[in-house]
Design an enzyme around this catalytic site. Sequence first.
Site: not given
Ligand SMILES: [Zn+2]
Length: 171
Positions: A44, A49, A93-94, A135-136, A139
Amino acid sequence: MAKLLYVPNPLLRQKADKIQSVGTNEIEVAKKMMQIMLKAPGVGLAANQIGILKQIVTIFFVNQETKKETQYTLFNPNIISYSQEKIVMEEGCLSIPEQFAEIERPQNIIVEYLDENNKLIKKEVSGVESRILQHEIDHLSGKLFIDYLSSLKRNIMLKKVQKYLKNKNNE
Ligand SMILES: [Zn+2]
């Protein structure tokens, strides 16, 4: 060229703006996000991000049992209801590379969003999909999964990321 941002980049802590309507610009951003997410690889990605403060989320995952792939983009996603039941799952998380933690969240959600044709979609999701979306969507309001941990654990992770990024840049 858009690229992945890492903690402690302040853009990760800002709120993303609602989209008036989904146009070529937004579709273009979503495409770029898909590319970056699949390349990472991640399941995701939120527009914050890659430094774009618009409410856009991309998702891609493979069902372990059926091998079915799920891939789509959500514009202005909004969680309108959460199940009482909660479940613990490991998250990463990226933007927080190489760090993982068990996080408790509601098991199922009902999410509303616009698709690329500006159609309002409302659906109930569970399992991995529910987890990724929660989660996304966090963000988009500047929230990270490490915020659910104690400040001690959070600070350890942030330090580890700094170390990881430093080593990576020296490679
Ligand atoms: Zn993340």
